[in-house]
Design a protein around this motif. Structure first.
Motif, PDB file in Angstrom:
ATOM      1  N   ARG B 218      -1.947  -6.109   0.372  1.00 54.95           N
ATOM      2  CA  ARG B 218      -1.171  -5.674  -0.775  1.00 54.95           C
ATOM      3  C   ARG B 218      -2.051  -5.641  -2.020  1.00 54.95           C
ATOM      4  NH1 ARG B 218       1.542  -9.900   1.741  1.00 54.95           N
ATOM      5  NH2 ARG B 218       3.392  -9.230   2.882  1.00 54.95           N
ATOM      6  N   ARG B 243       0.899   4.278  -1.493  1.00 55.74           N
ATOM      7  CA  ARG B 243       1.530   2.958  -1.534  1.00 55.74           C
ATOM      8  C   ARG B 243       2.860   3.069  -2.284  1.00 55.74           C
ATOM      9  NH1 ARG B 243      -1.818  -1.904  -0.906  1.00 55.74           N
ATOM     10  NH2 ARG B 243      -3.896  -1.278  -0.242  1.00 55.74           N
ATOM     11  N   ALA B 279      10.273  -5.027   0.166  1.00 60.29           N
ATOM     12  CA  ALA B 279       8.814  -5.025   0.095  1.00 60.29           C
ATOM     13  C   ALA B 279       8.183  -5.793   1.252  1.00 60.29           C
ATOM     14  CB  ALA B 279       8.355  -5.616  -1.234  1.00 60.29           C
ATOM     15  N   PRO B 284       1.485  -4.207   4.562  1.00 65.86           N
ATOM     16  CA  PRO B 284       0.783  -4.596   3.331  1.00 65.86           C
ATOM     17  C   PRO B 284      -0.016  -3.454   2.707  1.00 65.86           C
ATOM     18  CG  PRO B 284       0.501  -6.279   5.013  1.00 65.86           C
ATOM     19  CD  PRO B 284       1.238  -5.147   5.660  1.00 65.86           C
ATOM     20  N   LEU B 287       1.765  -1.108   0.119  1.00 61.85           N
ATOM     21  CA  LEU B 287       2.508  -1.696  -0.997  1.00 61.85           C
ATOM     22  C   LEU B 287       1.626  -1.966  -2.217  1.00 61.85           C
ATOM     23  CD1 LEU B 287       5.286  -2.854  -1.878  1.00 61.85           C
ATOM     24  CD2 LEU B 287       4.459  -5.067  -1.095  1.00 61.85           C
ATOM     25  N   LEU B 312       8.258 -11.992  -1.155  1.00 61.54           N
ATOM     26  CA  LEU B 312       6.862 -11.598  -0.912  1.00 61.54           C
ATOM     27  C   LEU B 312       5.948 -12.808  -0.859  1.00 61.54           C
ATOM     28  CD1 LEU B 312       5.780  -8.492  -2.992  1.00 61.54           C
ATOM     29  CD2 LEU B 312       5.704  -8.811  -0.524  1.00 61.54           C
ATOM     30  N   ASP B 318      -4.901  -9.734   0.535  1.00 60.31           N
ATOM     31  CA  ASP B 318      -4.228  -9.201  -0.651  1.00 60.31           C
ATOM     32  C   ASP B 318      -5.137  -9.307  -1.868  1.00 60.31           C
ATOM     33  OD1 ASP B 318      -2.012  -8.769   0.925  1.00 60.31           O
ATOM     34  OD2 ASP B 318      -1.018 -10.638   0.344  1.00 60.31           O
TER      35      ASP B 318
END
Lengths: 547, 547
Positions: B218, B243, B279, B284, B287, B312, B318
């Motif tokens: 993410r 995304r 979400a 991942p 987003l 989340l 990420d």
């Protein structure tokens, strides 16, 4: 098998305390405290939770001090009170520590050591201090020779090619050890995010000389009271410029006295100083003031000058130099201090305006890299920093060619085990932070802090009721008293008291006999009545007295 | 004769409010608030003291807004409540203001204006907005054409050769006016100490593109909710990278909605967004999260993600980007937030690590100089800054060749008079700071703040005594109740109450009849008894009830 256990300093700036343990023996490197952030109400110092050391008191053979800053030695008196063991340090470091121990009435077995002069601690450790350059004299790192190999702890260090006292970080020794093979390097991460080389203290020297040269008024310099290198240089400049020196700030006066006794200020004579009372009568161009308070501490020398308290009044023609960066959290207060000094008409010079008035005491990214390249340890643990500092230092080590299994990102309480040249994580030990006042008294818990914050944000409302014991009838009250309420709220109190009165009369006789219940209903009634007039909800303290 | 009177913003960052007055008419440029430093207990906002405007309410003909930031418009609802006058601003600025006025139930006569399109205010002012680039869309400065000549107010501005929305600071118009002769320049001083040119927003664009490119997990970006240029760019990037976007933070959601309604986000479609609840179920790499909380505000989006609250959960792979600098005073909290995010395993990028993730919205020293060189005003007043920022901006003006009599270092409340092309100081008007909660209720004075701080630092001890009215004999008490005491102190209370009891029995009958005296002696006795056991001195609240 060797254990390396950080009890503090890996996850924060401060609380530095690192345990090294082997064959049933332990030593501790540094024993620091931390100052709380603004808003930690009524808490003056934060100490590491030393439960683990208390539980293993008989195994602890000694404490090694790297240098005399509070974040490295400040917790020492409190630990020694419970676990009395020998303390090793260089002359100046022990000088600073001795004073504080004396102040708190703690006895200690202090043992002076010298760099490159190995000494045993317990049966299994041979320890050797290594000279490092930092912002306080006589700073060292340590090499702990253990049955599993040598561990290097850098302490706080910078690489200054030409330090004021000529004492450079002993890269030669680190290099030698690197060639022989170092089991683990524990290295200072404070400046791991800075990509520019940390400058030499000579830069400050040159900047001061340039700035002081044509000042016709007074010169005021504020810096940390332990920065004896810089103090030394300012005193030398004062002598050359034929200015007398006034020192403002107890810690500064004490440190200069101690440094002179220990021979750290050879060129300084008594004749250089004048007392503050005589300063006002000296011609401005004959005076230099050394003051504490570069962090805008309320009662420090510089704050006094800014407020216009005391015999010295600053004005046009005077120069004030803030020779320190604001510590995170102090920025707003320092800005306010600068404005106050400007408002008095003085010229004010500070790092944002003139970067040369201060340099850091910590190696930055390229310099940390140089140390890694030099030592090439089998294992690397970044120390002294918040998690993001440690992360960035680890990235530098990776860039220097260490492989992932050589990189150990430890945090407070992690238990690292080293065996046959390799390190790994093996659980954890209890650790934490203890909040106390400056005498080390009065443990404050997070609950208490929360209670204090609520009281402080909304104010407090005490409601008292007096009941006749036998008849359970209301004799007096509710009487209200408010603390910290705002102006609109204070005038409400008589009305709120009147409104809240009804609840008791409506309670049944059985309930009136239940004290806890009466208190609860009293608080409810006061809150309800208060809410009719305002949106705020102060803390209500109900008290019921029976007569 | 023209008056220029700063009511706020000259001596602090925030509270911006500048009066321009001529021939019995006034206008006000900006009407800002300030957020209190940490530790200003129970105070949410600080407003300028508008006494001067209330006293001259009938003369005030209008308020001109430069842009929609709180330090420029936040005090508007509170002023309009008392002094309802027309408010002029550009479309986006009024959009932001309209919402806040509505929230607080304040009616206003809002008049949309456009750059380079002059309009009259009162009988004697002709006003013209000038486009400037800043970190919020639709920002302007103003030229106020007065009978004494034109006054230029820059608002907050930067010089960006290639801004995201293509709307550059209108140097051309300033240049024209400069050639015709400008009576006075009032110019933004925020970055007067920065010697490097403030970079273009394109730098952030490029940095984001580079950083986002190969992220498999993410992407979370946190920034100020009003920075619609940057938000626009991030939304465009999300679209390109395929995304979906989740927005966390009420102000962010509201501002995006408003910007879309007003046509400021032309390329953005509904399909780009998904609700937070959905979400977690997206892959991942599909987003992107836009979140408030770059200042570590406790309940903001980023703090939720750091704490692991909500659907989340961030983790390895990420990327979190903090696209803002910590505001002075917030540094420690922001550091803590970064550490929390790192602890979750995310990669975290912030300005100290990667300067390109944020650029300032204010012109720096060389750019301020460029504006001075361009306009060459007859008089210069640095605005928007603490005293040290104003000082440094004045130095820049001096370097640009202005003579000492052209340089006017004004502070809040100063009354500047301009006549025949020259400015001078002519006394002052009342000004100051009003501390309030976020609803603009409950005035808090410095005394109250001090009381709150004392309570919060030491805790509070309530002591109650019940006396028989007729006989003046002791019926009950002292009963003690403590709030915010530390653990050691709480257990002392029964003993302290017992020790303190004696004082009343020792008082003579006459004195017992004097309520104030009894309260005073009760407080003394409790303090004395408490001091036997501890060095702390909590605030003691004595209460005496008669039945």
């Amino acid at each position: 098998m060797l254990h390396v256990i950080p009890l503090g300093g890996l996850g924060e700036i401060g609380l530095n305390a690192m345990v090294i343990a082997c064959r049933g023996e332990m030593l501790l490197i540094d024993c620091g405290l931390m100052f709380p952030p603004i808003g930690t109400l009524g808490v003056d110092i934060i100490l590491p939770d030393f439960r683990y050391l208390r539980q293993n008191a008989s195994l602890l053979k000694g404490i090694l001090l790297t240098h005399g800053h509070e974040d490295h030695v400040g917790a020492l008196p409190f630990l020694l009170n419970e676990v009395p063991v020998p303390v090793y340090g260089t002359r100046f470091t022990l000088g600073l520590v001795r004073h504080r121990l004396h102040e708190l009435g703690v006895d200690a077995d202090l043992r002076e050591i010298e760099p490159r002069n190995p000494f045993p601690v317990g049966a299994h450790f041979k320890v050797e201090a290594t000279r490092v350059t930092h912002t306080v004299p006589d700073a060292v790192g340590y090499v702990v020779h253990t049955p599993e190999g040598p561990v290097i702890h850098t302490g706080d260090f910078k690489l200054d090619p030409d330090p004021i006292d000529g004492l450079r970080t002993d890269l030669e020794r680190w290099g030698e050890l690197g060639e022989q093979g170092v089991l683990c390097l524990l290295s200072d991460s404070t400046n791991s995010e800075r990509t520019h080389e940390t400058g030499s203290e000579r830069l400050v020297e040159q900047t001061f000389e340039r700035l002081f040269h044509d000042v016709r008024g007074r010169i005021v310099v504020s810096m940390f009271a332990s920065h004896l290198h810089r103090i030394h240089h300012v005193l030398d400049l004062a002598r050359k410029l034929e200015r007398k020196v006034v020192t403002m700030g107890r810690s500064l006066i004490r440190n200069i006295e101690m440094a002179r006794e220990l021979g750290f200020l050879p060129s300084v004579t008594d004749g250089l100083f004048v007392p503050l009372e005589d300063a006002a009568s000296l011609p401005p161009e004959r005076l230099l003031v050394l003051a504490t308070g570069s962090q805008a501490e309320p009662r420090a020398g510089l704050s006094q000058l800014a407020a216009g308290d005391g015999p010295l009044r600053l004005g046009p023609g005077d120069l004030v130099v803030l020779s320190a960066r604001a510590i995170p959290g102090n920025e707003r207060a320092v800005s306010g201090l600068i404005d106050q000094l400007l408002w008095r008409g003085a010229r004010v010079v500070y790092p944002d305006l003139e970067p040369g008035v201060h340099v850091s005491g910590h190696a930055s990214q390229p310099q940390q890299r140089r140390v890694l390249d030099l030592i090439r340890p089998k294992n690397f643990v970044p120390i002294h920093g918040e998690l993001h500092h440690l992360h960035r230092h680890l990235a530098t080590a990776k860039e220097s060619g260490l492989s992932p299994e050589q990189l150990l990102l430890a945090q407070d309480g992690d238990l690292l085990v080293f065996e046959e040249g390799r390190g790994r994580f093996s659980g954890s030990v209890p650790t934490g932070r203890i909040y106390q006042d400056r005498f080390g008294q009065g443990v404050v818990t997070p609950d208490i802090l929360q209670e204090r914050t609520r009281i402080a944000e909304t104010g407090i409302l005490v409601a008292v009721l007096v009941i006749e014991r036998a008849s359970l009838s209301l004799l007096a009250g509710p009487q209200l008293s408010g603390q910290g309420l705002n102006l609109d709220e204070q005038v409400l109190l008589p009305r709120v008291a009147e409104d809240a009165r009804a609840f008791f009369l409506e309670m049944s006789p059985q309930l009136r006999g239940d004290d806890a219940r009466v208190r609860e209903e009293l608080a409810k009634a006061v809150r309800r009545a208060f809410k009719l007039y305002t949106s705020k909800r102060p803390v209500v303290v109900p008290m019921v007295l029976k007569v």
